[in-house]
Design a protein around this motif. Structure first.
Motif, PDB file in Angstrom:
ATOM      1  N   ARG A 282       3.184  48.593 -32.163  1.00  0.00           N
ATOM      2  CA  ARG A 282       4.375  49.432 -31.997  1.00  0.00           C
ATOM      3  C   ARG A 282       4.888  49.918 -33.358  1.00  0.00           C
ATOM      4  NH1 ARG A 282       6.120  49.159 -26.718  1.00  0.00           N
ATOM      5  NH2 ARG A 282       5.124  47.501 -25.494  1.00  0.00           N
ATOM      6  N   ASP A 283       5.739  50.895 -33.311  1.00  0.00           N
ATOM      7  CA  ASP A 283       6.276  51.536 -34.516  1.00  0.00           C
ATOM      8  C   ASP A 283       7.019  50.507 -35.367  1.00  0.00           C
ATOM      9  OD1 ASP A 283       7.440  53.093 -36.427  1.00  0.00           O
ATOM     10  OD2 ASP A 283       8.661  54.285 -35.055  1.00  0.00           O
ATOM     11  N   ARG A 285       8.924  50.876 -37.893  1.00  0.00           N
ATOM     12  CA  ARG A 285      10.293  51.269 -38.235  1.00  0.00           C
ATOM     13  C   ARG A 285      11.267  50.835 -37.150  1.00  0.00           C
ATOM     14  NH1 ARG A 285      12.639  57.344 -39.241  1.00  0.00           N
ATOM     15  NH2 ARG A 285      11.576  57.716 -37.264  1.00  0.00           N
ATOM     16  N   ARG A 286      10.904  51.082 -35.899  1.00  0.00           N
ATOM     17  CA  ARG A 286      11.776  50.680 -34.795  1.00  0.00           C
ATOM     18  C   ARG A 286      11.904  49.160 -34.722  1.00  0.00           C
ATOM     19  NH1 ARG A 286      12.814  54.932 -31.328  1.00  0.00           N
ATOM     20  NH2 ARG A 286      11.504  56.791 -31.646  1.00  0.00           N
ATOM     21  N   ARG A 396       9.792  56.235 -43.057  1.00  0.00           N
ATOM     22  CA  ARG A 396       9.445  57.481 -42.363  1.00  0.00           C
ATOM     23  C   ARG A 396       8.151  58.009 -42.933  1.00  0.00           C
ATOM     24  NH1 ARG A 396      14.631  61.266 -42.777  1.00  0.00           N
ATOM     25  NH2 ARG A 396      14.442  60.549 -44.939  1.00  0.00           N
ATOM     26  N   ASP A 400      -0.978  55.895 -41.496  1.00  0.00           N
ATOM     27  CA  ASP A 400      -1.616  55.048 -40.498  1.00  0.00           C
ATOM     28  C   ASP A 400      -2.233  53.839 -41.166  1.00  0.00           C
ATOM     29  OD1 ASP A 400      -0.946  56.821 -38.512  1.00  0.00           O
ATOM     30  OD2 ASP A 400      -2.860  57.909 -38.648  1.00  0.00           O
TER      31      ASP A 400
END
Length: 459
Positions: A282-283, A285-286, A396, A400
């Motif tokens: 999963r991301d 950042r989140r 941001r 990858d």
């Protein structure tokens, strides 16, 4: 059946990682199983030696300061000498200094050797994290870091219980047992782990200059992440420095605190692997934003706690944040680090946790004495919010996984090229690093060692 599903989940979590990772993981577990000094230093000095609480606090602070001092130096050694030599030097030095500490009697000598123990024990962390990044495929690193973090907590939980029995018999025996087990780790590294530092070609060196500490300091985004890591570390450290003081002032006993904080270790051991399977792709950042908010407000909820059950519930909340944050943060550091500068970057990251370990007790003591515990917990909520906003802005356009890495990392899907000099010593073992196909494997700290709630060094 639930048992079959659980067995399949565990199998998928641990499959596909190279053999070298498991030897490194085993070394970490053995090291944490032998932990004694960091846990029982204050009790040893006050109960066994009869020194004042102020002197015990000074020695513990010097131990932590040693870790701060060695972080950057160990990072440079990891890049220049290699991962394996740095690990061997750090672990051999730790074994010797810990054994020596058990025989020191003069207060100045105890303080000086405790500083050396802090330096030596912290020096292995950048090397461990850099080696793990070298030998594990980019897509498997979060799982690998998570498994390593799980081993740290499992080993600490077992060693804490065992160290209590050892201390009742002989504190000196505890020092000698830790020294012996650390020496076993060094032997494991020497026998089973070849050097993993990727070899750079002349063309690569010309195109991409060497990374110095100045390079790290000038890397604005990375240093921003280090600063945010420091804020998060300040929050998690309150589990071992602010929480016991606040519970004591509220009329709870040390046994009550022990029960509440035990929830932290139990949840990490029980949930680290399944939660990792859920978050690993999963991301980041989140995940970092979410974990920062949950950590900050999890500690913030402590202001409302009036019973042991509610204290334990707040521990549950911020432990979930810790389970998510630790592997994600370590994986992010690797992704922001150039392959040939991983040691220095990991050293800087490790230092953020070490400095937090020094600042957190001062922060909690000042705020509780001046304003009351409620303000400390409110400050944790603010710090969590600031960290979340910072992660949202900084992380941001993250490349990858594996993008931009050197050939040493891409060959064999994350298996590094071995240094020529090291290959002569470990040629019979190089095959153990051969790439393996199959499902992805487990992840992550540190590590961090870990520091924080359970008084374990994290990165």
């Amino acid at each position: 059946m639930p048992f079959t599903a659980m067995r399949r989940a565990v199998t998928e979590s641990v499959s596909g990682l190279p053999r070298a990772f498991w030897w490194l993981w085993t070394s970490t577990l053995v090291n944490r199983l032998g932990a004694f000094v960091a846990t029982f230093m204050a009790l040893y000095l006050t109960l066994e030696r009869g020194y004042s609480a102020s002197y015990a606090g000074l020695v513990v602070a010097l131990h932590g300061l040693g870790g701060v001092v060695s972080s950057l130096g160990a990072g440079v050694m990891t890049d220049r000498l290699g991962r394996r030599p740095t690990l061997l030097i750090a672990q051999a030095s730790t074994a010797g200094s810990v054994a020596l500490l058990g025989f020191m009697e003069h207060p100045v000598a105890i303080a000086a050797v405790a500083f050396l123990v802090g330096m030596a024990s912290n020096a292995s962390r950048p090397a461990v994290q850099a080696m793990m990044a070298d030998i594990v495929r980019p897509e498997d690193r979060v799982r690998a870091f998570s498994l390593n973090y799980w081993a740290i907590n499992l080993g600490f939980a077992i060693s804490s219980a065992g160290a209590g029995f050892i201390a009742s018999y002989s504190y000196r025996a505890g020092f000698l047992i830790e020294a012996a087990m650390t020496l076993v780790c060094a032997i494991l590294v020497f026998v089973k782990l070849p050097e993993s530092r990727p070899v750079r070609t002349a063309l690569e060196k010309a195109a991409d200059p060497e990374v110095g500490l100045g390079t790290v300091f000038r890397d604005g985004r990375f240093m921003g992440v280090v600063g945010l890591s420091f804020l998060v570390a300040l929050i998690f450290q309150q589990g071992s420095v602010g929480l016991p003081v606040a519970m004591g002032e509220a009329g709870f006993t040390s046994a009550d605190y022990g029960l509440a904080i035990a929830v932290n270790g139990v949840l990490i051991v029980a949930l680290q692997i399944p939660v990792t399977r859920f978050i690993e792709h999963r991301d980041p950042r989140r995940l970092l934003v979410l974990s920062s908010v949950v950590a900050g407000y999890g500690f913030g909820l402590t202001a409302l706690a009036g019973s042991l059950g509610v204290f334990a519930l707040t521990v549950c909340v911020w432990t979930l944040a810790e389970i998510v944050n630790a592997p994600t943060q370590t994986g992010l550091v690797v992704r922001l680090s150039p392959t040939h500068g991983r040691g220095r970057y990991q050293g800087m990251y490790t230092m953020s946790w070490s400095v937090a370990g020094l600042v957190a007790p001062l922060m909690s003591g000042f705020m509780i004495d001046r304003f009351g515990a409620e303000w400390l917990w409110a400050a944790c909520a603010v710090l969590g919010t600031v960290a979340a906003v910072g992660y949202w802005g900084l992380v941001r356009g993250l490349p990858d996984e594996g993008e931009g890495e050197g050939e040493g990392d891409r060959e064999g899907e994350g298996v590094p090229t071995v240094d020529a000099g090291a290959a002569q010593q470990v040629a019979p073992r190089v095959d153990s690093l051969a790439p393996r196909t199959g499902s992805a494997a487990p992840r992550t700290g540190s590590a961090a060692p870990r520091t924080g709630s359970a008084a374990v060094p994290r990165p």
